[in-house]
Write an enzyme that holds these catalytic residues in place. Structure first.
Site, short mmCIF file in Angstrom:
data_model
loop_
_atom_site.label_atom_id
_atom_site.label_comp_id
_atom_site.label_asym_id
_atom_site.label_seq_id
_atom_site.Cartn_x
_atom_site.Cartn_y
_atom_site.Cartn_z
N HIS A 236 -41.38 53.32 -40.56
CA HIS A 236 -42.22 52.75 -39.17
C HIS A 236 -41.48 51.23 -38.74
O HIS A 236 -40.79 50.61 -39.39
CB HIS A 236 -43.55 51.85 -40.29
CG HIS A 236 -44.58 51.74 -40.17
ND1 HIS A 236 -45.04 50.71 -39.92
CD2 HIS A 236 -45.91 52.35 -40.57
CE1 HIS A 236 -45.91 49.83 -39.23
NE2 HIS A 236 -46.44 51.19 -39.86
N ARG A 256 -51.58 45.97 -34.89
CA ARG A 256 -52.19 45.74 -33.62
C ARG A 256 -52.95 46.18 -32.93
O ARG A 256 -53.28 45.85 -31.35
CB ARG A 256 -50.30 46.72 -33.39
CG ARG A 256 -48.56 46.15 -33.90
CD ARG A 256 -47.42 46.97 -33.62
NE ARG A 256 -47.59 47.88 -34.74
CZ ARG A 256 -47.08 48.74 -34.91
NH1 ARG A 256 -47.22 49.51 -33.71
NH2 ARG A 256 -46.44 49.54 -35.93
#
Ligand SMILES: Cc1cc2nc3c(=O)[nH]c(=O)nc-3n(C[C@H](O)[C@H](O)[C@H](O)COP(=O)(O)OP(=O)(O)OC[C@H]3O[C@@H](n4cnc5c(N)ncnc54)[C@H](O)[C@@H]3O)c2cc1C
Length: 609
Positions: A236, A256
């Site tokens: 990740h 995000r």
């Protein structure tokens, strides 16, 4: 002869995360008796940590979404080595599974008109993740547990399964011990569902919890099931890098999705520097458009921070390697900048990302509403796992089913965020349904034949060996585990080459020898050193499988990046790596062609390009 207590059910589910709970609910709804064992406490399985949401094409926020777009996104994200049938079932059934969860009491965030709210996430064309702030996994586990608890499932907490037992070719039971008192337990069942989660603890830096030691992968492998796609380990892009005690802890992609941007130490928003060709048409080419996307402008394309995880992670590694990293060796992730664009940004961030706010405040003394976070890649998820039939989730061993992260196929070379929680629901349900059907059609396998009783005795003796070995030049289990994690992190990590992986294989051989000589002090009660010693077998099995598969795939695709073969290679475009245990006990790897995608799905992929 080993002493043990025996329990009998029609279906035994191993694991109490989202996949295990959903499978247990379905099997028990089919009218068979169900037992569930888990290494952790009920309610504490790793799923509880899931943050960003569940991907399902509900089309609540953008009416253009539907199963076809979700299917195409999943296949593109997986670089087309996914099992197409699993991706199809997943995309078609996920919306019903989410609505079902809502009907069972899950309190999702809401749109203004009262429907389940969906958020943006990497690789998903439209806002698709049903969520509860950034605590979606907690709500999922709470709801499934509340629902399941009324079904009469026999739950055995803090039991670690050490081996599966077969009667001839088919599954017959599982043998393990309870972590509190160290006593052995035998579970007889007509069918078993493995739902044991991931393998993150094979690596030094990981977002995974303590029980993600690849047990289900190893249990299945040792009784003759196949593992596929093991080379595809997802790193990740955003784990915490500071302070060291929490390095690797996840920073959800939801940051995000809510408008967070990635910058290097020079302040450059580097994700605009390299946009892959296959995503160029869908990706914003300027900051203004990216922000409009985050606000819900349907004519805007998504910002490059929401490209797939494999790509974002590699861009971050590039920035760090080329000297543009932050003081603690990461890059900056900034959500606080949105105060330039919206009023009450501070409250908005705290409401949308409450766990992230508290995580950084409490652990790093960073206020994410005012300053950027420092982040870097962390081992997060394995796309590889037990090879199952896409419709029934049964492995090649009759009566042995697998679902959730320990099964494989739906994600191909890279998983899109949010597709795991929906995978748990869709394939957990299917595994429970077909395991119950298998249990109705078959009687209990025998486990009292001399050879079975022999297996139990051998496993019990091996499990207790660390007590005997202590003090006679024995190995410390924690030291073996730490050294293994170092080797996997550095030699079979985010950037790989054949030379380093071959050297990892040699090291793994030595770790096997060391693992055979680990010693522990104390007795069987509450003994974490002993538990660590017993985890080593699974960790070593999955580490070897990952390394062998990664060597075999001589190309870069999705989560696998090989600096010695940096491009995709057509020879590997339509194959899976398969890992099996040979008759002589050695691990074998081979390539197998993927099933051919039917024309109607090929057309879907074309239409969505
Ligand atoms: C911090 C974080 C956030 C995430 N956020 C998201 C998200 O927002 N959306 C998304 O889709 N995915 C997310 N993921 C990924 C997702 O959470 C996992 O892939 C998923 O929860 C795995 O579920 P599972 O049911 O397969 O296994 P788990 O939830 O890991 O459960 C495994 C169970 O098996 C038990 N077990 C293991 N070995 C044994 C054994 N030998 N004997 C008995 N029991 C055993 C464990 O104790 C546990 O009960 C996130 C992951 C992390 C780490």
């Amino acid at each position: 002869m080993a002493e043990y207590e025996t329990f009998t059910n029609d279906v035994l589910v191993i694991g109490s995360g989202g996949a295990g709970l959903r499978a247990a609910i379905e099997a028990s709804a089919a009218g068979v008796s169900v037992g569930m064992v888990c290494k952790c406490l009920l309610g504490k399985a790793h799923t509880v940590m899931a943050e960003g949401g569940i991907a399902a094409a509900l089309a609540n926020v953008d009416e253009r979404d539907n199963w076809k777009v979700h299917f195409a996104d999943t296949m593109r994200g997986g670089q087309y080595v996914n099992q197409w049938r699993m991706a199809e079932l997943h995309a078609k059934e996920a919306p019903d599974r989410v609505r079902e969860l809502e009907a069972w009491g899950a309190v999702f965030d809401r749109t203004n008109d009262g429907r389940i709210l969906q958020r943006n996430f990497g690789g998903h064309k439209y806002p698709r993740l049903a969520h509860v702030g950034d605590r979606t996994g907690l709500e999922m586990i709470r709801t499934l547990q509340d629902h399941g608890v009324h079904r009469g499932i026999d739950v055995h907490m803090e039991i670690c399964i050490l081996t599966l037992l077969k009667d001839g070719n088919r599954i017959a039971g599982a043998f393990g011990y309870d972590r509190e008192r160290g006593r052995f337990k035998l579970f007889r069942a007509k069918a078993i569902v493995l739902a044991t989660g991931g393998i993150g603890k094979a690596y030094k830096i990981t977002s995974n919890s303590w029980d993600c030691t690849g047990d289900g992968h190893a249990l299945a492998y040792h009784v003759g099931a196949e593992l596929i796609d093991m080379e595809f380990v997802q790193f990740h892009p955003t784990g915490m890098v500071w302070p060291p005690s929490v390095s690797g802890m996840l920073v959800t992609e939801g940051v995000r999705g809510e408008g967070g941007i990635l910058t290097n130490k020079e302040g450059n928003r580097f994700m605009f520097d390299e946009i892959p060709e296959s995503y160029r048409a869908q990706t914003a080419d300027n900051e203004e458009e990216g922000w409009r996307y985050c606000l819900g402008d349907k004519n805007a394309r998504r910002p490059p921070e929401l490209l797939t995880r494999d790509h974002v992670a590699r861009c971050i590694v590039r920035e760090i390697k080329e000297g543009r990293g932050t003081p603690h060796g990461g890059v900056y992730l900034d959500i606080s900048w949105i105060k330039e664009r919206i009023p009450n940004a501070e409250e908005h961030i705290k409401r949308k990302l409450p766990s992230m706010y508290h995580q950084f405040k409490a652990l790093g003394d960073v206020d994410i509403t005012r300053e950027p976070m420092e982040v870097g890649p962390t081992t997060h998820y394995i796309m590889g796992g037990v090879h199952v039939d896409p419709d029934t989730e049964m492995s090649r061993v009759p009566g042995l089913f697998a679902a959730g992260e320990c099964a494989a196929g739906i994600n191909g070379a890279n998983r899109l965020g949010g597709n795991s929680l929906s995978d748990l629901l869709v394939f957990g349900k299917r595994a429970g349904e077909f395991a119950a059907r298998f249990a109705r059609d078959n009687s209990l396998g025998k486990i009292d034949s001399p050879s079975r009783a022999g297996t139990i005795d051998i496993v019990a003796r091996e499990a207790l060996a660390p007590f005997e070995s202590h003090g006679r030049g024995s190995e410390n289990p924690y030291a073996v585990q730490r050294d293994l994690q170092e080797v996997m992190q550095h030699n079979v990590g985010i950037v790989r080459n054949e030379h380093e992986m071959l050297s990892a294989l040699q090291e793994l051989q030595k770790f096997w020898e060391r693992a055979n000589h680990v010693g522990v002090i104390g007795n069987r009660d509450f003994n974490p050193g002993w538990h660590t010693a017993l985890d080593l077998r699974s960790l070593l099995t999955v580490s070897e499988a990952i390394t062998r598969a990664a060597i075999e795939r001589k190309e870069s695709r999705g989560a696998q990046f090989r600096e010695d073969c940096p491009k995709k290679d057509e020879r590997f475009a339509k194959v899976n790596t398969i890992i099996v245990k040979a008759d002589d006990g050695s691990m074998r790897v081979r390539l197998e062609p993927l099933p051919e995608m039917p024309d109607y799905l090929k057309r879907v992929v074309e239409e969505m390009k």
